[in-house]
Motif scaffolding. Sequence first.
Motif, PDB file in Angstrom:
ATOM      1  N   PHE A 300       0.778  -1.103  -0.132  1.00  0.00           N
ATOM      2  CA  PHE A 300      -0.052  -0.051   0.152  1.00  0.00           C
ATOM      3  C   PHE A 300       0.764   1.276  -0.062  1.00  0.00           C
ATOM      4  N   ASN A 301       2.118   1.140   0.507  1.00  0.00           N
ATOM      5  CA  ASN A 301       2.959   2.226   0.510  1.00  0.00           C
ATOM      6  C   ASN A 301       3.399   2.766  -1.247  1.00  0.00           C
ATOM      7  N   LEU A 302       3.249   1.901  -1.884  1.00  0.00           N
ATOM      8  CA  LEU A 302       3.683   1.753  -3.432  1.00  0.00           C
ATOM      9  C   LEU A 302       2.361   2.130  -4.208  1.00  0.00           C
ATOM     10  N   ALA A 303       1.370   1.824  -3.814  1.00  0.00           N
ATOM     11  CA  ALA A 303       0.039   1.752  -4.632  1.00  0.00           C
ATOM     12  C   ALA A 303      -0.319   3.285  -4.746  1.00  0.00           C
ATOM     13  N   LYS A 304      -0.831   3.486  -5.949  1.00  0.00           N
ATOM     14  CA  LYS A 304      -1.622   4.727  -5.806  1.00  0.00           C
ATOM     15  C   LYS A 304      -3.195   4.386  -5.697  1.00  0.00           C
ATOM     16  N   TYR A 305      -3.759   3.330  -5.967  1.00  0.00           N
ATOM     17  CA  TYR A 305      -5.114   3.076  -5.547  1.00  0.00           C
ATOM     18  C   TYR A 305      -5.127   1.690  -4.646  1.00  0.00           C
ATOM     19  N   GLY A 306      -5.704   1.575  -3.517  1.00  0.00           N
ATOM     20  CA  GLY A 306      -5.743   0.374  -2.660  1.00  0.00           C
ATOM     21  C   GLY A 306      -7.215   0.194  -2.377  1.00  0.00           C
ATOM     22  N   VAL A 307      -7.498  -1.455  -2.132  1.00  0.00           N
ATOM     23  CA  VAL A 307      -8.571  -1.860  -1.658  1.00  0.00           C
ATOM     24  C   VAL A 307      -8.383  -2.748  -0.610  1.00  0.00           C
ATOM     25  N   VAL A 308      -8.639  -2.405   0.750  1.00  0.00           N
ATOM     26  CA  VAL A 308      -8.265  -3.441   1.677  1.00  0.00           C
ATOM     27  C   VAL A 308      -9.788  -4.347   1.770  1.00  0.00           C
ATOM     28  N   GLY A 309      -9.495  -5.640   1.292  1.00  0.00           N
ATOM     29  CA  GLY A 309     -10.749  -6.432   1.353  1.00  0.00           C
ATOM     30  C   GLY A 309     -10.091  -7.782   0.770  1.00  0.00           C
ATOM     31  N   ASP A 310     -11.123  -8.501   0.379  1.00  0.00           N
ATOM     32  CA  ASP A 310     -10.886 -10.115  -0.060  1.00  0.00           C
ATOM     33  C   ASP A 310     -10.968 -10.025  -1.331  1.00  0.00           C
ATOM     34  N   LEU A 311      -9.744 -10.481  -1.805  1.00  0.00           N
ATOM     35  CA  LEU A 311      -9.627 -10.341  -3.439  1.00  0.00           C
ATOM     36  C   LEU A 311     -10.380 -11.385  -4.114  1.00  0.00           C
ATOM     37  N   PHE A 312     -10.792 -12.356  -3.354  1.00  0.00           N
ATOM     38  CA  PHE A 312     -11.857 -13.140  -4.067  1.00  0.00           C
ATOM     39  C   PHE A 312     -13.161 -12.758  -4.272  1.00  0.00           C
ATOM     40  N   GLU A 313     -13.587 -11.661  -3.588  1.00  0.00           N
ATOM     41  CA  GLU A 313     -14.789 -10.772  -3.719  1.00  0.00           C
ATOM     42  C   GLU A 313     -14.407  -9.426  -4.893  1.00  0.00           C
ATOM     43  N   ILE A 314     -13.343  -8.862  -4.427  1.00  0.00           N
ATOM     44  CA  ILE A 314     -13.055  -7.579  -5.169  1.00  0.00           C
ATOM     45  C   ILE A 314     -12.702  -8.052  -6.796  1.00  0.00           C
ATOM     46  N   VAL A 315     -11.781  -8.956  -6.913  1.00  0.00           N
ATOM     47  CA  VAL A 315     -11.165  -9.246  -8.177  1.00  0.00           C
ATOM     48  C   VAL A 315     -12.363  -9.599  -9.186  1.00  0.00           C
ATOM     49  N   PRO A 316     -13.337 -10.744  -8.896  1.00  0.00           N
ATOM     50  CA  PRO A 316     -14.407 -10.955  -9.826  1.00  0.00           C
ATOM     51  C   PRO A 316     -15.310  -9.758  -9.999  1.00  0.00           C
ATOM     52  N   ALA A 317     -15.610  -9.167  -8.992  1.00  0.00           N
ATOM     53  CA  ALA A 317     -16.357  -7.616  -9.281  1.00  0.00           C
ATOM     54  C   ALA A 317     -15.857  -6.774 -10.325  1.00  0.00           C
ATOM     55  N   LEU A 318     -14.402  -6.715 -10.122  1.00  0.00           N
ATOM     56  CA  LEU A 318     -13.663  -5.818 -11.002  1.00  0.00           C
ATOM     57  C   LEU A 318     -13.741  -6.419 -12.544  1.00  0.00           C
ATOM     58  N   THR A 319     -13.802  -7.720 -12.761  1.00  0.00           N
ATOM     59  CA  THR A 319     -13.707  -8.327 -13.964  1.00  0.00           C
ATOM     60  C   THR A 319     -15.251  -8.170 -14.256  1.00  0.00           C
ATOM     61  N   GLU A 320     -15.998  -8.288 -13.913  1.00  0.00           N
ATOM     62  CA  GLU A 320     -17.529  -7.959 -14.214  1.00  0.00           C
ATOM     63  C   GLU A 320     -17.653  -6.567 -14.464  1.00  0.00           C
ATOM     64  N   GLU A 321     -17.316  -5.508 -13.831  1.00  0.00           N
ATOM     65  CA  GLU A 321     -17.395  -4.197 -14.173  1.00  0.00           C
ATOM     66  C   GLU A 321     -16.600  -3.879 -15.389  1.00  0.00           C
ATOM     67  N   PHE A 322     -15.503  -4.511 -15.733  1.00  0.00           N
ATOM     68  CA  PHE A 322     -14.499  -4.114 -16.872  1.00  0.00           C
ATOM     69  C   PHE A 322     -15.356  -4.814 -18.143  1.00  0.00           C
ATOM     70  N   LYS A 323     -16.103  -5.872 -17.747  1.00  0.00           N
ATOM     71  CA  LYS A 323     -16.667  -6.458 -18.934  1.00  0.00           C
ATOM     72  C   LYS A 323     -17.724  -5.582 -19.600  1.00  0.00           C
ATOM     73  N   LYS A 324     -18.413  -5.052 -18.609  1.00  0.00           N
ATOM     74  CA  LYS A 324     -19.500  -4.150 -18.881  1.00  0.00           C
ATOM     75  C   LYS A 324     -18.889  -2.927 -19.552  1.00  0.00           C
ATOM     76  N   ARG A 325     -17.852  -2.219 -19.065  1.00  0.00           N
ATOM     77  CA  ARG A 325     -17.258  -0.996 -19.466  1.00  0.00           C
ATOM     78  C   ARG A 325     -16.600  -1.184 -20.766  1.00  0.00           C
ATOM     79  N   LEU A 326     -16.069  -2.514 -20.906  1.00  0.00           N
ATOM     80  CA  LEU A 326     -14.932  -2.527 -22.221  1.00  0.00           C
ATOM     81  C   LEU A 326     -16.071  -3.338 -23.263  1.00  0.00           C
ATOM     82  N   GLY A 327     -17.392  -3.497 -22.742  1.00  0.00           N
ATOM     83  CA  GLY A 327     -18.215  -4.303 -23.947  1.00  0.00           C
ATOM     84  C   GLY A 327     -17.909  -5.575 -24.397  1.00  0.00           C
ATOM     85  N   LYS A 328     -17.298  -6.471 -23.422  1.00  0.00           N
ATOM     86  CA  LYS A 328     -16.885  -7.683 -23.634  1.00  0.00           C
ATOM     87  C   LYS A 328     -17.976  -8.890 -23.062  1.00  0.00           C
TER      88      LYS A 328
END
Lengths: 328, 264
Positions: A300-328
């Motif tokens: 977190f000292n190196l990161a510009k953006y951070g999420v304190v949380g469970d990657l198994f919740e956040i990462v799939p949510a990000l995947t879904e979000e970008f699928k929508k945004r990028l039209g995939k």
Amino acid sequence: MTNKIWVYIDQFKGEATPSAWEALTAAKTLTKDLGGGVTALVFGADVGKVVQQAFEFGADEVVVCDDPSLKDFRLEPYGALFAKVVGEAKPEVVLGIAGTRTRDLFAYASVDLKTGVIVDATGLTVKDGAVQVTRPVYAGKLLCNELCPTARPQLITVRVRAFAHPEAQPGKSGNVTKVSAVLSEDALSTKVLDYVVEEGQVSLDGAAIIVSGGRGVNGPEGFEPIRQLAKVLGGAVGASRAAVDAGWIPYAHQVGQTGKVVSPDLYIACGISGAVQHQAGMRTSKVIVAINKDKDAPIFNLAKYGVVGDLFEIVPALTEEFKKRLGK
Amino acid sequence: MNIVACIKQVPDTAAKLQVVDSHVTWGDSPLIVNPWDEYAYEEALLLKEKFGGKATAISMGPETALEALKTCLAVGCDEAYLISDPALKGSDASATAYTLAKAVQKLGDVDLVLLGKQAVDGDTGLTAAMLGRYLGWTVLTQVIKIVEIDPNAKTIKVERFMEEGRQVCSAKLPAVVSVIKGINEPRYPSFMGIRKAAKATIPQWGVADLGIEPGKVGKAGACVVWPEIYPMPVKETKVELIEGSSPQEIAAKLADKLIAEKVI
């Protein structure tokens, strides 16, 4: 062949490596101080396409050796040829993209040319007629200014993604000088027998986006959501040493001091605490995102953006979000 | 088979480095065998165990490097030699490779020289190819597997870890081979090994012993100089934590940020 600035264009099986052209961009930054145009040096078999592209990406002249003995990169024929051509033309500097082949070639031929090699340049300036190179040392913890004050030519590799990919000027051409191979096949000790590409192997080297997993992915199957996100973003999959040493993912994915050093636009670290050895491999990324359960993790000292949380919740949510945004 | 492993002593990879007048210091942190070189001495030992012969460790460096060589003896290397001389100070990669070549020639009757792919201080990765050229031997870098060696036919077959995948190639011995992680699992020294190494006398060679021409090594012989070393400028990044009531909300906020950054 009288230009002072030369660029060696790395190619594999008749195709220029994608980042090879960045060295032409680096070369153009030197023309103001050193003068003259830029000569591209192309070695290989059936490399007509690379020659044409070299002009389009900014070379003013191309010196080419197109010979069956140069089909696979081997140090003996490439090194002997490089030492002869460069030794006769005596340019001030030869640049190339950092990578196994170019580094080995410059090192090998430098012994014949009685000159020095500087690798992994992230910055170039001209000082008293010599190219001063800025490069990371001690695994990127320190920077070093290096130069080759008197020996010529200066052989310098530039780090992948340190200089921009040049804009193509379609149809541009120029003078081509053909040179002959120096060594015949029976004089060569090394024979290339085969290439084995590991399944799922991705090249981290030139990747603009990398999604990496660490100890927090908890097992080989934990890389699945990481892969999904990387796929949607068109990125590559990285890993920390902990994940590689645990046998969850092959070594080809390791980022860090004993793995690959990368510099993408976006680095998403998932479940990676961010030990200094890992930082060494990714600290120059443009934007770093950290996803980690532990709010005190050094990443977190190196990161510009951070999420304190469970990657198994956040990462799939990000995947879904970008699928929508990028039209995939 | 006579095998030589070239090793370098470096500061611990976790050391906090400081720079005083362009000299790097690492406080109380220990000096270690360069992590990549551990794969080199391990492979030397494995080959010796398979084919017989001798595994020799050599290192160029100050007297502190004796400790690194003792580690090599403790894990089972038969002999170790330190190449140390004030005249070597300031050597660049090429001058170092030249010096190592002279040492390999002095040892004589060597079939294979192994090195780690790079040292974690200078990070150049140049020494293996330069050393091979000085010796006039075959050079194989980035080796992740030695598939076979035929000591009678004097041939070697290896897999090299390249950007595009593994390259399988064969070549003639003698050869200089640089190795990477994945080729083996370096062993730990045994208690007996450590005791034996502690008692061992490690011969030291200077430039005169190696017949090195003055002016070819050290500051005088270096083509490359490095007048300035300084800390990597610290990027003033304060992390912006993305929060939300659900993973979906966090994902949406983060996606906004990353799209605004133009990195996607």
